[in-house]
Design an enzyme around this catalytic site. Sequence first.
Site, PDB file in Angstrom:
ATOM      1  N   HIS A  52       0.841  -1.197   0.000  1.00  0.00           N
ATOM      2  CA  HIS A  52       0.000   0.000   0.000  1.00  0.00           C
ATOM      3  C   HIS A  52       0.877   1.249   0.000  1.00  0.00           C
ATOM      4  O   HIS A  52       2.104   1.164   0.159  1.00  0.00           O
ATOM      5  CB  HIS A  52      -0.956   0.008   1.200  1.00  0.00           C
ATOM      6  CG  HIS A  52      -0.289  -0.247   2.506  1.00  0.00           C
ATOM      7  ND1 HIS A  52      -0.485  -1.388   3.239  1.00  0.00           N
ATOM      8  CD2 HIS A  52       0.611   0.479   3.191  1.00  0.00           C
ATOM      9  CE1 HIS A  52       0.250  -1.343   4.324  1.00  0.00           C
ATOM     10  NE2 HIS A  52       0.922  -0.226   4.315  1.00  0.00           N
TER      11      HIS A  52
HETATM   12  C1  T46 Z   1       3.252   0.352   6.712  1.00  0.00           C
HETATM   13  C2  T46 Z   1       3.784  -0.976   7.103  1.00  0.00           C
HETATM   14  C3  T46 Z   1       5.249  -0.969   7.356  1.00  0.00           C
HETATM   15  C4  T46 Z   1      -4.222  -0.258  13.294  1.00  0.00           C
HETATM   16  O1  T46 Z   1      -5.325  -0.439  13.845  1.00  0.00           O
HETATM   17  N1  T46 Z   1      -3.370   0.733  13.725  1.00  0.00           N
HETATM   18  C5  T46 Z   1      -2.165   0.942  13.160  1.00  0.00           C
HETATM   19  O2  T46 Z   1      -1.415   1.840  13.600  1.00  0.00           O
HETATM   20  C6  T46 Z   1      -1.768   0.116  12.053  1.00  0.00           C
HETATM   21  C7  T46 Z   1      -0.429   0.335  11.368  1.00  0.00           C
HETATM   22  C8  T46 Z   1      -2.626  -0.855  11.626  1.00  0.00           C
HETATM   23  N2  T46 Z   1      -3.831  -1.054  12.252  1.00  0.00           N
HETATM   24  C9  T46 Z   1      -4.691  -2.132  11.802  1.00  0.00           C
HETATM   25  C10 T46 Z   1      -5.228  -2.014  10.389  1.00  0.00           C
HETATM   26  C11 T46 Z   1      -5.402  -3.448   9.959  1.00  0.00           C
HETATM   27  O3  T46 Z   1      -6.653  -3.915  10.397  1.00  0.00           O
HETATM   28  O4  T46 Z   1      -3.933  -3.352  11.820  1.00  0.00           O
HETATM   29  C12 T46 Z   1      -4.311  -4.189  10.744  1.00  0.00           C
HETATM   30  C13 T46 Z   1      -3.103  -4.558   9.894  1.00  0.00           C
HETATM   31  O5  T46 Z   1      -2.643  -3.363   9.215  1.00  0.00           O
HETATM   32  P1  T46 Z   1      -1.906  -3.431   7.795  1.00  0.00           P
HETATM   33  O6  T46 Z   1      -2.489  -4.504   6.971  1.00  0.00           O
HETATM   34  O7  T46 Z   1      -1.944  -2.038   7.206  1.00  0.00           O
HETATM   35  O8  T46 Z   1      -0.414  -3.828   8.221  1.00  0.00           O
HETATM   36  P2  T46 Z   1       0.893  -3.856   7.330  1.00  0.00           P
HETATM   37  O9  T46 Z   1       1.953  -4.484   8.143  1.00  0.00           O
HETATM   38  O10 T46 Z   1       0.611  -4.441   5.990  1.00  0.00           O
HETATM   39  O11 T46 Z   1       1.271  -2.321   7.091  1.00  0.00           O
HETATM   40  C14 T46 Z   1       1.712  -1.547   8.189  1.00  0.00           C
HETATM   41  C15 T46 Z   1       1.194  -0.118   8.074  1.00  0.00           C
HETATM   42  O12 T46 Z   1      -0.231  -0.148   7.872  1.00  0.00           O
HETATM   43  C16 T46 Z   1       1.817   0.623   6.928  1.00  0.00           C
HETATM   44  O13 T46 Z   1       1.561   2.005   7.086  1.00  0.00           O
HETATM   45  O14 T46 Z   1       3.932   1.140   6.087  1.00  0.00           O
HETATM   46  O15 T46 Z   1       3.128  -1.541   8.237  1.00  0.00           O
END
Ligand code: T46
Length: 136
Positions: A52
């Site tokens: 993303h």
């Molecule tokens: C990035 C990479 C390095 C939250 O509720 N709060 C938060 O601060 C974050 C980061 C995520 N969430 C929730 C949203 C989703 O339901 O946690 C779940 C997993 O998030 P996501 O799929 O976005 O996780 P990653 O590891 O793919 O991405 C994250 C960050 O979202 C992103 O900004 O750069 O880590």
Amino acid sequence: MSVEQCRWLDFPRIEDQRGNLTFVEAERHIPFAIRRVYYLYDVPPGAARGGHAHKQLEQVLIAASGSFDVMLDDGYANRRVTLDRADRGLYVPRMIWRELDRFSANSICLVMASAYYTEDDYFRDYEEFAGQARTP
Ligand code: T46
């Protein structure tokens, strides 16, 4: 934004016989006001994260333990880097697509972010992101 604007930040490293200590001071070492800290851990072998871009969010990623790769893409060019030092951060500005993979066992990806979490800030579709990134 360009992948060339993603840059390394080197933090102080204090070594002694008990091990190493690195500190990060908000206004001195990070190019934005820190609003949120989160970390990725217990990543299973072969798993990938990210996939993303952010409309406004800026972040600094640190391999606090172990190592992982980050693929950065600005809609035109991409670049792959390895994070494997706890005293070095990767600054990622807004509007950069990122994908994280090749996590080593017990690695920790520590992230400092410029804003609170909001899903509205995400591009989770690459074509939508690239279309916006390529719009003058
Ligand atoms: C990035 C990479 C390095 C939250 O509720 N709060 C938060 O601060 C974050 C980061 C995520 N969430 C929730 C949203 C989703 O339901 O946690 C779940 C997993 O998030 P996501 O799929 O976005 O996780 P990653 O590891 O793919 O991405 C994250 C960050 O979202 C992103 O900004 O750069 O880590």
